[in-house]
Design an enzyme around this catalytic site. Sequence first.
Site, PDB file in Angstrom:
ATOM      1  N   GLU A 263       0.759  -1.240   0.085  1.00 16.16           N
ATOM      2  CA  GLU A 263      -0.006   0.043  -0.096  1.00 16.16           C
ATOM      3  C   GLU A 263       0.883   1.268  -0.080  1.00 16.16           C
ATOM      4  O   GLU A 263       1.900   1.372   0.522  1.00 16.16           O
ATOM      5  CB  GLU A 263      -0.836   0.166   1.252  1.00 16.16           C
ATOM      6  CG  GLU A 263      -2.029  -1.135   1.360  1.00 16.16           C
ATOM      7  CD  GLU A 263      -3.273  -0.973   0.487  1.00 16.16           C
ATOM      8  OE1 GLU A 263      -3.124   0.079  -0.167  1.00 16.16           O
ATOM      9  OE2 GLU A 263      -3.763  -1.856   0.293  1.00 16.16           O
TER      10      GLU A 263
ATOM     11  N   TYR B 130       5.083  -4.225  -8.312  1.00 14.76           N
ATOM     12  CA  TYR B 130       3.806  -4.852  -8.838  1.00 14.76           C
ATOM     13  C   TYR B 130       3.938  -5.166 -10.420  1.00 14.76           C
ATOM     14  O   TYR B 130       3.207  -6.087 -10.765  1.00 14.76           O
ATOM     15  CB  TYR B 130       2.869  -3.584  -9.093  1.00 14.76           C
ATOM     16  CG  TYR B 130       2.080  -2.974  -7.779  1.00 14.76           C
ATOM     17  CD1 TYR B 130       0.768  -3.619  -7.536  1.00 14.76           C
ATOM     18  CD2 TYR B 130       2.674  -2.324  -6.916  1.00 14.76           C
ATOM     19  CE1 TYR B 130       0.135  -3.220  -6.338  1.00 14.76           C
ATOM     20  CE2 TYR B 130       1.952  -1.873  -5.635  1.00 14.76           C
ATOM     21  CZ  TYR B 130       0.685  -2.537  -5.520  1.00 14.76           C
ATOM     22  OH  TYR B 130       0.045  -2.031  -4.342  1.00 14.76           O
TER      23      TYR B 130
ATOM     24  N   VAL C 279     -10.332   3.736 -16.119  1.00 15.97           N
ATOM     25  CA  VAL C 279     -10.966   2.698 -15.014  1.00 15.97           C
ATOM     26  C   VAL C 279     -10.431   3.248 -13.599  1.00 15.97           C
ATOM     27  O   VAL C 279      -9.602   3.329 -13.190  1.00 15.97           O
ATOM     28  CB  VAL C 279     -10.441   1.215 -15.294  1.00 15.97           C
ATOM     29  CG1 VAL C 279     -11.265   0.379 -14.311  1.00 15.97           C
ATOM     30  CG2 VAL C 279     -10.634   0.837 -16.756  1.00 15.97           C
TER      31      VAL C 279
ATOM     32  N   ASN D 268     -12.149   4.164  -6.763  1.00 17.03           N
ATOM     33  CA  ASN D 268     -12.125   5.313  -5.592  1.00 17.03           C
ATOM     34  C   ASN D 268     -12.112   6.521  -6.278  1.00 17.03           C
ATOM     35  O   ASN D 268     -10.893   7.353  -6.540  1.00 17.03           O
ATOM     36  CB  ASN D 268     -11.021   4.890  -4.677  1.00 17.03           C
ATOM     37  CG  ASN D 268     -11.054   6.033  -3.330  1.00 17.03           C
ATOM     38  OD1 ASN D 268     -11.997   6.539  -3.202  1.00 17.03           O
ATOM     39  ND2 ASN D 268      -9.930   5.826  -2.962  1.00 17.03           N
TER      40      ASN D 268
ATOM     41  N   ARG E 206      -5.793  13.643  -9.026  1.00 16.46           N
ATOM     42  CA  ARG E 206      -6.149  12.786 -10.533  1.00 16.46           C
ATOM     43  C   ARG E 206      -7.723  13.179 -10.830  1.00 16.46           C
ATOM     44  O   ARG E 206      -7.731  13.194 -12.128  1.00 16.46           O
ATOM     45  CB  ARG E 206      -6.101  11.508 -10.290  1.00 16.46           C
ATOM     46  CG  ARG E 206      -6.984  10.820  -9.105  1.00 16.46           C
ATOM     47  CD  ARG E 206      -6.784   9.253  -9.300  1.00 16.46           C
ATOM     48  NE  ARG E 206      -7.587   8.463  -8.390  1.00 16.46           N
ATOM     49  CZ  ARG E 206      -7.776   7.284  -8.170  1.00 16.46           C
ATOM     50  NH1 ARG E 206      -6.688   6.364  -8.746  1.00 16.46           N
ATOM     51  NH2 ARG E 206      -8.557   6.581  -7.329  1.00 16.46           N
TER      52      ARG E 206
ATOM     53  N   TYR F  81      -4.318   5.384 -22.123  1.00 13.32           N
ATOM     54  CA  TYR F  81      -4.909   5.019 -20.743  1.00 13.32           C
ATOM     55  C   TYR F  81      -4.560   5.894 -19.777  1.00 13.32           C
ATOM     56  O   TYR F  81      -3.396   6.018 -19.361  1.00 13.32           O
ATOM     57  CB  TYR F  81      -4.590   3.665 -20.425  1.00 13.32           C
ATOM     58  CG  TYR F  81      -5.215   3.145 -19.067  1.00 13.32           C
ATOM     59  CD1 TYR F  81      -6.947   3.014 -19.118  1.00 13.32           C
ATOM     60  CD2 TYR F  81      -4.575   3.067 -18.000  1.00 13.32           C
ATOM     61  CE1 TYR F  81      -7.211   2.379 -17.797  1.00 13.32           C
ATOM     62  CE2 TYR F  81      -4.878   2.444 -16.675  1.00 13.32           C
ATOM     63  CZ  TYR F  81      -6.586   2.590 -16.722  1.00 13.32           C
ATOM     64  OH  TYR F  81      -6.875   2.256 -15.523  1.00 13.32           O
TER      65      TYR F  81
ATOM     66  N   GLU G 144      -0.249  -1.737 -10.768  1.00 12.29           N
ATOM     67  CA  GLU G 144      -0.670  -2.365 -11.884  1.00 12.29           C
ATOM     68  C   GLU G 144      -1.455  -1.485 -12.811  1.00 12.29           C
ATOM     69  O   GLU G 144      -1.679  -1.945 -14.114  1.00 12.29           O
ATOM     70  CB  GLU G 144      -1.592  -3.567 -11.651  1.00 12.29           C
ATOM     71  CG  GLU G 144      -3.215  -3.095 -11.198  1.00 12.29           C
ATOM     72  CD  GLU G 144      -3.279  -2.405  -9.875  1.00 12.29           C
ATOM     73  OE1 GLU G 144      -4.494  -1.760  -9.437  1.00 12.29           O
ATOM     74  OE2 GLU G 144      -2.323  -2.431  -9.040  1.00 12.29           O
ATOM     75  N   LYS G 145      -1.768  -0.199 -12.456  1.00 15.79           N
ATOM     76  CA  LYS G 145      -2.334   0.686 -13.436  1.00 15.79           C
ATOM     77  C   LYS G 145      -1.403   1.053 -14.683  1.00 15.79           C
ATOM     78  O   LYS G 145      -1.825   1.155 -15.665  1.00 15.79           O
ATOM     79  CB  LYS G 145      -2.762   2.010 -12.699  1.00 15.79           C
ATOM     80  CG  LYS G 145      -3.594   1.880 -11.600  1.00 15.79           C
ATOM     81  CD  LYS G 145      -4.042   3.157 -11.097  1.00 15.79           C
ATOM     82  CE  LYS G 145      -5.072   3.111  -9.896  1.00 15.79           C
ATOM     83  NZ  LYS G 145      -4.586   1.966  -8.780  1.00 15.79           N
TER      84      LYS G 145
END
Length: 372
Positions: A141, A172, A199, A202, A209, A248, A262-263
């Site tokens: 985290e 990751y 995507v 939260n 962002r 993306y 992983e984004k």
Amino acid sequence: MWTKGWDFTEDLFNFVGCKNMKKMAPGSMKQCLFLFMLCVSLLYFLGRFKRGFKNYTYHLSNTNFTILLWHWPFGQSLSLNGDVCWDLYKVPNCKLVDQRSFFPKADVVVFHNRELIQGSQKLPIELPRPPGQRWAWMSLESPAHNGNLQKFADVFNMTISYRRDADVTIPYGELLPKEAEDHVAQESPVNKRSLVCWVVTNYQDYHKRSQVYKKLNAIVPVNVYGRWANAPLSSTELLPRISPCYFYLAFENSVAQDYITEKLWQNGYQSGAVPVVLGPPISDYKAVAPNHSFIHVDQFTSVREMGEFLQQLAKNQTQYNEYFTWKQKWKVKIYNDWRERLCKICKHKNSLPQYKVYSDLEAWDKVNYSLV
């Protein structure tokens, strides 16, 4: 026994007593040939046995390095039957267990931070710690979600994190060089139908962002998926939905040192869309990601400038394709199995700190971060 330059056949004939075969009787010659073939066979199998025995002893030597996982992250346990680290990941001399009875014998005991902070798990401070045993704090985290770590002062000997300066780094994802067989398969071109996709689950208005998204969406259309947009995607739907997009938005929920999730690795690189990143400084991305493979928000003086750049880039197929040249030499490795992450500890066992203690884990964790 054999000469250095070695005529192997002649030396072996001499060894079995068949130096002058031309002068021998037929019966003696057959006996010499039999002994010669027997020696060749024995030497062949002895060589194979020696190589196999060497690998076997390498695998079994020093098998006493034991990693005890005190509790499974998020309560999701996996099988540890057999020699997991060797069988699954070819990591030798590594015993991964989750039975707490191994505590007196464990070289490293790993504690996942989330359960400690929530109170569902506790540190076994009442147990006498064996000499030389290391306690490891583990978290993937960002500092914004790790809670108050001040109570862990002078407890842990090592850190396991996505951070590059952790004692054991478990990112990751990462890049691996392509093997020869990886170059054979060619990716089929995807028909791009949307300019920008995002995507998000939260969504908070005060996040940077979210503010960047609002400004960008006013300039160019952004297709939004995820729970916040009432358009959740399953794991099998995720990449096919992103693939038709030129770009993306790989926007992290926190700015933290090396916090690249992983984004980028999965949603961005594996989907075939160019990732537009928002997170740690561009230097952190360049340290782990291919050059000219992503677009960082900080490269622009304004969101409008960035939006106009994306529009122009999508119209220039040659320049757009340059963002994928890295795939000729590299492939993406995603880490999502906690067993693989834990087995990685054994790869660093000889370089792990001997007498290190984190007197202020809170200060180490919360290095230059903020919500975005």
